[in-house]
Write a protein that holds these residues in place. Structure first.
Motif, PDB file in Angstrom:
ATOM      1  N   ARG A 156      50.083  48.538  35.852  1.00  0.00           N
ATOM      2  CA  ARG A 156      49.852  46.971  35.309  1.00  0.00           C
ATOM      3  C   ARG A 156      49.795  46.226  36.616  1.00  0.00           C
ATOM      4  O   ARG A 156      48.954  45.315  36.784  1.00  0.00           O
ATOM      5  N   LEU A 157      50.731  46.475  37.248  1.00  0.00           N
ATOM      6  CA  LEU A 157      50.686  45.818  38.560  1.00  0.00           C
ATOM      7  C   LEU A 157      49.401  46.021  39.613  1.00  0.00           C
ATOM      8  O   LEU A 157      48.955  44.965  39.953  1.00  0.00           O
ATOM      9  N   SER A 158      48.908  46.975  39.503  1.00  0.00           N
ATOM     10  CA  SER A 158      47.860  47.502  40.276  1.00  0.00           C
ATOM     11  C   SER A 158      46.496  46.986  39.882  1.00  0.00           C
ATOM     12  O   SER A 158      45.660  46.407  40.540  1.00  0.00           O
ATOM     13  N   ARG A 159      46.460  47.213  38.475  1.00  0.00           N
ATOM     14  CA  ARG A 159      45.123  47.232  37.794  1.00  0.00           C
ATOM     15  C   ARG A 159      44.926  45.527  37.080  1.00  0.00           C
ATOM     16  O   ARG A 159      43.888  45.141  36.846  1.00  0.00           O
ATOM     17  N   THR A 160      46.291  44.959  37.142  1.00  0.00           N
ATOM     18  CA  THR A 160      45.998  43.713  36.382  1.00  0.00           C
ATOM     19  C   THR A 160      46.673  42.538  37.131  1.00  0.00           C
ATOM     20  O   THR A 160      46.018  41.612  37.365  1.00  0.00           O
ATOM     21  N   ASP A 161      47.865  42.739  37.630  1.00  0.00           N
ATOM     22  CA  ASP A 161      48.667  41.592  38.147  1.00  0.00           C
ATOM     23  C   ASP A 161      47.986  41.262  39.425  1.00  0.00           C
ATOM     24  O   ASP A 161      47.836  40.060  40.124  1.00  0.00           O
ATOM     25  N   ASN A 162      47.433  42.537  40.329  1.00  0.00           N
ATOM     26  CA  ASN A 162      46.821  42.249  41.498  1.00  0.00           C
ATOM     27  C   ASN A 162      45.392  41.818  41.604  1.00  0.00           C
ATOM     28  O   ASN A 162      44.581  41.869  42.472  1.00  0.00           O
ATOM     29  N   ASN A 163      44.765  41.658  40.059  1.00  0.00           N
ATOM     30  CA  ASN A 163      43.460  41.448  40.049  1.00  0.00           C
ATOM     31  C   ASN A 163      43.296  40.284  39.233  1.00  0.00           C
ATOM     32  O   ASN A 163      43.523  40.213  37.903  1.00  0.00           O
ATOM     33  N   PRO A 164      42.985  39.125  40.051  1.00  0.00           N
ATOM     34  CA  PRO A 164      42.722  37.906  39.074  1.00  0.00           C
ATOM     35  C   PRO A 164      41.691  37.909  38.059  1.00  0.00           C
ATOM     36  O   PRO A 164      41.861  37.081  36.913  1.00  0.00           O
ATOM     37  N   SER A 165      40.740  38.709  38.245  1.00  0.00           N
ATOM     38  CA  SER A 165      39.590  38.790  37.036  1.00  0.00           C
ATOM     39  C   SER A 165      40.295  39.533  35.849  1.00  0.00           C
ATOM     40  O   SER A 165      40.067  38.958  34.672  1.00  0.00           O
ATOM     41  N   ARG A 263      42.839  29.077  38.369  1.00  0.00           N
ATOM     42  CA  ARG A 263      42.752  29.111  39.675  1.00  0.00           C
ATOM     43  C   ARG A 263      43.608  30.231  40.448  1.00  0.00           C
ATOM     44  O   ARG A 263      44.876  30.155  40.052  1.00  0.00           O
ATOM     45  N   ASP A 264      43.009  30.873  41.262  1.00  0.00           N
ATOM     46  CA  ASP A 264      43.719  31.835  41.931  1.00  0.00           C
ATOM     47  C   ASP A 264      43.263  31.922  43.341  1.00  0.00           C
ATOM     48  O   ASP A 264      42.033  31.893  43.745  1.00  0.00           O
ATOM     49  N   GLY A 265      44.111  31.925  44.448  1.00  0.00           N
ATOM     50  CA  GLY A 265      43.762  32.022  45.886  1.00  0.00           C
ATOM     51  C   GLY A 265      42.940  33.207  46.187  1.00  0.00           C
ATOM     52  O   GLY A 265      42.293  33.159  47.146  1.00  0.00           O
ATOM     53  N   ARG A 266      42.890  34.271  45.346  1.00  0.00           N
ATOM     54  CA  ARG A 266      42.142  35.436  45.828  1.00  0.00           C
ATOM     55  C   ARG A 266      40.930  35.453  45.279  1.00  0.00           C
ATOM     56  O   ARG A 266      40.156  36.392  45.438  1.00  0.00           O
ATOM     57  N   VAL A 267      40.489  34.387  44.383  1.00  0.00           N
ATOM     58  CA  VAL A 267      39.152  34.305  43.931  1.00  0.00           C
ATOM     59  C   VAL A 267      38.128  33.899  45.021  1.00  0.00           C
ATOM     60  O   VAL A 267      38.392  32.556  45.657  1.00  0.00           O
ATOM     61  N   ALA A 268      37.061  34.480  45.393  1.00  0.00           N
ATOM     62  CA  ALA A 268      36.117  33.856  46.326  1.00  0.00           C
ATOM     63  C   ALA A 268      34.774  33.590  45.436  1.00  0.00           C
ATOM     64  O   ALA A 268      34.424  32.579  45.949  1.00  0.00           O
ATOM     65  N   GLN A 269      34.560  34.190  44.409  1.00  0.00           N
ATOM     66  CA  GLN A 269      33.358  33.769  43.520  1.00  0.00           C
ATOM     67  C   GLN A 269      33.796  33.320  42.291  1.00  0.00           C
ATOM     68  O   GLN A 269      34.430  33.951  41.263  1.00  0.00           O
ATOM     69  N   PRO A 270      33.316  31.947  42.078  1.00  0.00           N
ATOM     70  CA  PRO A 270      33.785  31.176  40.547  1.00  0.00           C
ATOM     71  C   PRO A 270      32.909  32.013  39.441  1.00  0.00           C
ATOM     72  O   PRO A 270      31.734  32.387  39.797  1.00  0.00           O
TER      73      PRO A 270
END
Length: 447
Positions: A156-165, A263-270
Motif C-alpha cells: 500500500r505504501l509503495s503503490r498508493t501512499d507514494n503515488n498522488p494519482s 493538491r500534492d507537491g509531487r504532482v507535476a501535471q494537473p
C-alpha cells in the motif's frame, strides 16, 4: 505479484472489448460448461494450437463483500493463500509452478478474487491438485501471516501512499460512492489493514472459499472429458458449505453534483477527472449497459469525439479519454480523464468536455459513428481466442458479476443490435451533473 485489480482498469476494458468474433450471432468461444455435485461451476474454452492451459479459480467474493471494519481482508487473504497447506509448504506454491515452467499469480477486485496458473498441458493435474488443496486446507503459520500483513502494508505504501494519482483515485471513489462499498479501496485503508489478524482472514476464508462459491475456468489444450475427470478427482471431493449472501449497502440516489480538489507537491501535471454513476449489465437500468459500451468507443476512439474536440488542433487538452465497464455486480460509473496542454487551464478543458456532452445529449450519435464503433468492437474480437488468459479472465469476470456463459456468447449479437436511439437514451439517462463527481488533481501551489 500483481495483487490488486481496479474494476475499471485498462486490462478489464480491453478484455471486455474483445468478446465478439465473426458475424453477429456467431459463437465466440464455444465453451463447454458443467457443474460438480458440490456446486463448483466449470467452464472450458478449448484451444488445441499449443500444449498449454490457463487454469483459473474464481471466488464470488471481493473487497465489496467485506464488513466495514474488515476492509482489506479479501486482499490479505489472497496473500495468505500462498502461505501453506499440508502438501505445499509456505512460499512453495509459486516455486513449484515455476520449476514446471509455468507462471502463476492472483488478484483481488471489489467483486471477485482469482488465482491462476499458465502451465504446460501435462502439468494441469499438478496445479489442479494444489489449487484444490488450498481451497479447503489453507493453514498459514502465525509468524508467516504476521510478516505477510507487513508486506500488504508496504505494498500500500509503495503503490498508493507514494503515488498522488492513486491517492487521488481513492478520494475520488470515496466521493462517488457515499454508502456503497465500491467507495472503499480494495487494498483497504491503512489503519484498518494494520489491525487485521490471521483469525480475521481465516474467518473470511471459511465463510467464502467454498466450491459452491467458486468457478473453475480452464482455457487451452484439454478436452471436456479429461477436464471433468480431473475436476471430479480434485475439486469434487470438497464438500459444499453455507455461504453468506452478497448483501451490500446500496448507493442512495445522488441528488447533487460533487466536486473535489486535491493538491500534492509531487504532482507535476494537473489533471481533471469526472465520473457519472451508471448501470452495469447486472444492476441498475441494465438496458443502457451495452449502448454505453458503444458510446465509450465512439467517444474514446483514436479519432473519436473527445480527441477531435479536446486534443486536435487548438484543443485545450494534451490527452483526453473515457472509460466504462459493464462488468460489475452493482451499478458502476462512466468516467472521463483530461490533462491540459502546457499553458492551458483545467477550466478550459472542463468547458470543452461540457460542450462535447451537451452536443451529444442534444443531437445523439451519427450513423457513421455507430457503424464505425461496432466495426471496431467486433473486429477486435477476431484476436480474442489468441489469448488463453484473456478468454479465461473474461468468463471469470462475467460469471462472478452476475452474467452467464450465454450472456458472454451473445455479446456480438447484442452489440450489433444497438441503435443510435438507444445510445442517446443511455447518454441522457446518465450524463446528469447531479449524478456526477468532478475532481482536480493539482500541484500544491496551483489554484
Amino acid at each position: 505479484m500483481l495483487r490488486v485489480l481496479n474494476p475499471v482498469a485498462a486490462l478489464l476494458l480491453a478484455v471486455f472489448a474483445a468478446t465478439a468474433a465473426g458475424p453477429a450471432g456467431a459463437q465466440v468461444f464455444r465453451p463447454t460448461e458443467f457443474s460438480l455435485g458440490n456446486g463448483l461451476q466449470v467452464v472450458l474454452i478449448e484451444d488445441h494450437r499449443a500444449p498449454v492451459v490457463q487454469h483459473m479459480v474464481w471466488y464470488r467474493v471481493g473487497a465489496a463483500d467485506e464488513a466495514p471494519n474488515m476492509g482489506g481482508v479479501a486482499h490479505y487473504l489472497e496473500h495468505l493463500m500462498f502461505k501453506g497447506t499440508p502438501g505445499v509448504p509456505p512460499g512453495e506454491f509459486s516455486k513449484i509452478v515455476a520449476r514446471q515452467g509455468g507462471r502463476d499469480n492472483a488478484f483481488t477486485s471489489s467483486d471477485y478474487t482469482a488465482y491462476h496458473q499458465l502451465i504446460a498441458r501435462d502439468r494441469l493435474e499438478l496445479v489442479m491438485k494444489m489449487e484444490a488443496e488450498r481451497m479447503v486446507q489453507l493453514s498459514p503459520p502465525a509468524d508467516e501471516a504476521k510478516r505477510e500483513l507487513q508486506v500488504v502494508l508496504e505494498e500500500r505504501l509503495s503503490r498508493t501512499d507514494n503515488n498522488p494519482s492513486a491517492l487521488f483515485s481513492e478520494q475520488f471513489d470515496a466521493a462517488l460512492y457515499l454508502a456503497h462499498p465500491y467507495g472503499r479501496p480494495v487494498i483497504g485503508w491503512p489503519d484498518v489493514v494494520s489491525r487485521l489478524t490471521l483469525d480475521d482472514a481465516m474467518s473470511f476464508y471459511r465463510s467464502h472459499y467454498a466450491p459452491n462459491n467458486a468457478i473453475l475456468v480452464v482455457a487451452g489444450d484439454v478436452g471436456p472429458a479429461e477436464l471433468q475427470r480431473l475436476a471430479e478427482k480434485y475439486y469434487g471431493l470438497i464438500p459444499m458449505r453455507p455461504v453468506p449472501p452478497r448483501a451490500r449497502v446500496q448507493e442512495p440516489p445522488q441528488l447533487a453534483e460533487r466536486r473535489i480538489v486535491m493538491r500534492d507537491g509531487r504532482v507535476a501535471q494537473p489533471s481533471l477527472r469526472r465520473s457519472y454513476l451508471a448501470p452495469s449489465r447486472s444492476a441498475g437500468e441494465t438496458q443502457h449497459a451495452l449502448p454505453l459500451e458503444v458510446l465509450a468507443e465512439i467517444l474514446n476512439a483514436p479519432a473519436g469525439r473527445l480527441y477531435k474536440a479536446l486534443v486536435e488542433g487548438d484543443g485545450p487538452a494534451a490527452s483526453a479519454g473515457s472509460w466504462y465497464s459493464s462488468l460489475s455486480l452493482d451499478p458502476t460509473s462512466f468516467g472521463f480523464g483530461i490533462a491540459p496542454k502546457s499553458g492551458r487551464s483545467l477550466d478550459e478543458a472542463e468547458a470543452a468536455l461540457d460542450r462535447v456532452l451537451a452536443t451529444l445529449l442534444q443531437d445523439g450519435v451519427t450513423a457513421a459513428e455507430l457503424t464505425q464503433a461496432k466495426s471496431v468492437m467486433l473486429a477486435e474480437a477476431v484476436y480474442a481466442r489468441d489469448s488463453l488468459t484473456g478468454a479465461a479472465r473474461l468468463f471469470g469476470m462475467a460469471l462472478t458479476t452476475g452474467l452467464t456463459v450465454e450472456d458472454v456468447e451473445a455479446w456480438p449479437r447484442l452489440v450489433q443490435a444497438v441503435t443510435a436511439e438507444q445510445v442517446l437514451a443511455a447518454a441522457r439517462a446518465i450524463f446528469d451533473l447531479r449524478r456526477s463527481v468532478t475532481g482536480r488533481l493539482l500541484p500544491r501551489d496551483q489554484s
